[in-house]
Design an enzyme around this catalytic site. Structure first.
Site, PDB file in Angstrom:
ATOM      1  N   ASP A  91       9.739  49.708 -36.247  1.00  0.00           N
ATOM      2  CA  ASP A  91       9.913  49.752 -37.698  1.00  0.00           C
ATOM      3  C   ASP A  91       9.304  51.038 -38.246  1.00  0.00           C
ATOM      4  O   ASP A  91       8.497  51.697 -37.576  1.00  0.00           O
ATOM      5  CB  ASP A  91       9.286  48.536 -38.360  1.00  0.00           C
ATOM      6  CG  ASP A  91       7.767  48.495 -38.196  1.00  0.00           C
ATOM      7  OD1 ASP A  91       7.298  48.600 -37.041  1.00  0.00           O
ATOM      8  OD2 ASP A  91       7.046  48.376 -39.195  1.00  0.00           O
ATOM      9  N   GLU A 153       5.044  46.676 -37.732  1.00  0.00           N
ATOM     10  CA  GLU A 153       3.680  47.198 -37.709  1.00  0.00           C
ATOM     11  C   GLU A 153       3.302  47.835 -39.037  1.00  0.00           C
ATOM     12  O   GLU A 153       2.163  47.727 -39.485  1.00  0.00           O
ATOM     13  CB  GLU A 153       3.539  48.231 -36.582  1.00  0.00           C
ATOM     14  CG  GLU A 153       2.095  48.683 -36.327  1.00  0.00           C
ATOM     15  CD  GLU A 153       1.640  49.837 -37.187  1.00  0.00           C
ATOM     16  OE1 GLU A 153       0.420  50.077 -37.257  1.00  0.00           O
ATOM     17  OE2 GLU A 153       2.488  50.508 -37.809  1.00  0.00           O
TER      18      GLU A 153
END
Length: 451
Positions: A91, A153
């Site tokens: 991400d 994250e």
């Protein structure tokens, strides 16, 4: 394989690795609320495909409660060899102000050996450095391999922490490589041995039922924006040091950047002073820092002559490795309550916390990494700290106290992560992938690197 063969194999595979990085970085996998989820799942599918391509016998997507899937892969250790866990995340941060980008953020663009685009460095370079290193061995790995690549994250990374705590055997390893950091400068190898933790929250100040005309009511009606500004500026003294009680300045024993290097990297305007006291290493890696990262107020272009009834801000606190994020955020919130003027109504919410990390002196794995990085970069690595936080690292440290945790990667201080014009130096990617492959080779047997 010999070290020479490893270096040659990584170099030969770099064109493929670069194309894979372009493909992955073109996916806007922003896992923040309010952003579409489809690209995040698309990125997960691509990462799963890449992990399968390196010859691991077992690869799967694993569900992470309340989050996006993680990609897990493993290969058993040869007899007597240790197991290494490789971590990264797929991400990315939101693109932010598109007008500030010189190239489209999700159209990876190669310019003078650097790949520009959101996520090219943080942290899709980490994904690709793992892939490039593992591909070198063509499925015959010198150590046991476990791979975990998560999908959230950048926002609420503590969800994978809970997953690790519920599945301790899945990620158990002798050494853990976290490819979500980097070097002070391109070609200057470093291992991150210290991470600050993080706490964040949203503050809302309310003073009126609704906005009122500044000509009719200004001068007596309490302005929520003015109150919030007074509260936020009270967090620091005139020198830029934090005024919140209980948040002392720390010290970092290693060498930090020079002021000239830091000013250049941070893009500090001419004539503008740096803030805070102590060495730069102390301020950046071992002390608390408070930053206002967002404000909900009327824009200048849309401003009207009105006293504001409500104002909101997002506040982020960086916490030294020895500090407790929950205690820290409580101290900052209480301080803001105390300095609130005029009896305004104050509320707090959307709390996020993540612990810091302090590495020990290192053992067999760190020694192997030192030799590998010296061969790949032509010089031994040095210890550095990082002002950012990686929520998972402290959980891994607690869950697997015997494991050595090693933080390094292809990012560098000029990579503009979390900012417009993020970029990755592709030669740095090659060096890091080479170092990782040499590290796995070295850890799987007696020293053969010849350095």
């Amino acid at each position: 394989m010999t070290p020479d063969q490893i270096e040659s194999a990584v170099a030969a595979a770099m064109p493929q690795a670069i194309e894979e990085l372009k493909r992955l970085a073109a996916i806007p996998s922003v896992a923040f609320p309010g952003h579409p989820e489809e690209p995040v799942y698309a990125a997960a599918a691509v990462v799963e495909e890449l992990v399968r391509s390196v010859g691991l016998p077992h690869v799967q997507q694993v569900a992470v409660e309340g989050s996006f899937p993680a990609i897990y892969g493993e290969a058993p250790a040869p007899p007597g060899a240790p197991t290494v866990l490789l971590y990264a995340h797929y991400d990315v941060q939101p693109a932010g102000d598109l007008a500030a980008w010189r190239t489209p953020p999700f159209e990876p663009t190669l310019i003078d050996g650097k790949l520009f685009g959101r996520g090219c460095a943080d942290d899709k370079s980490g994904v690709i450095s793992h892939i490039a290193a593992l591909r070198t061995f063509q499925g015959r790995f010198p150590v046991g391999i476990k791979v975990i690549i998560e999908g959230q994250e950048e926002y609420a990374g503590e969800r994978l922490e809970s997953f690790v705590e519920r599945n301790p055997e899945l990620l158990r390893a002798d050494a853990i490589v976290v490819a979500d950091s980097g070097n002070p400068r391109v070609g200057d190898p470093a291992v991150t041995t210290s991470l600050r933790g993080m706490a964040a929250f949203t503050i809302e100040v309310r003073t009126l039922r609704e906005a009122v005309h500044s000509g009719s009511f200004g001068g007596a009606a309490p302005d929520a924006l003015a109150a919030l500004m007074r509260m936020l500026t009270a967090l620091h003294d005139e020198n830029g040091d934090i005024r919140v009680p209980g948040l002392p300045r720390g010290s970092f024993l290693g060498q930090g950047p020079s002021e000239e290097e830091f000013r250049k990297t941070a893009g500090v305007a001419d004539g503008v002073s740096l803030v805070g006291s102590g060495s730069l290493a102390d301020r950046l890696w071992a002390s608390y820092a408070i930053t206002v990262t967002g404000l909900d107020v009327p824009t200048v272009s849309g401003a009207v002559n009105a006293v504001q009834p409500v104002a909101r801000a997002r506040v982020t606190v960086r916490v030294p490795p020895s500090g407790d994020p929950k205690t820290t955020v409580n101290a900052v919130v209480e301080f803001l309550r105390q300095v609130a003027p005029w009896g305004v109504q104050v509320s707090f919410g959307d709390f996020t916390v993540g612990s810091g990390f302090q590495a020990d002196s290192g053992g067999k794995a760190r020694a192997a990494l030192n030799r590998a990085m010296e061969r790949a970069f032509g010089r031994p690595p040095r210890d550095v700290g990082a002002g950012g936080s990686i929520p998972l690292v402290n959980t891994l440290l607690k869950q697997y106290p015997a494991a050595e945790i090693l933080l390094f990667g292809a990012e560098d201080e000029d990579a503009a992560i979390h900012a417009p014009n993020e970029r990755l130096d592709l030669e740095e990617l090659r060096r890091v992938a080479t170092a990782e492959a040499l590290f796995l080779h070295e850890l799987g047997g007696p020293s053969a690197l010849g350095v």
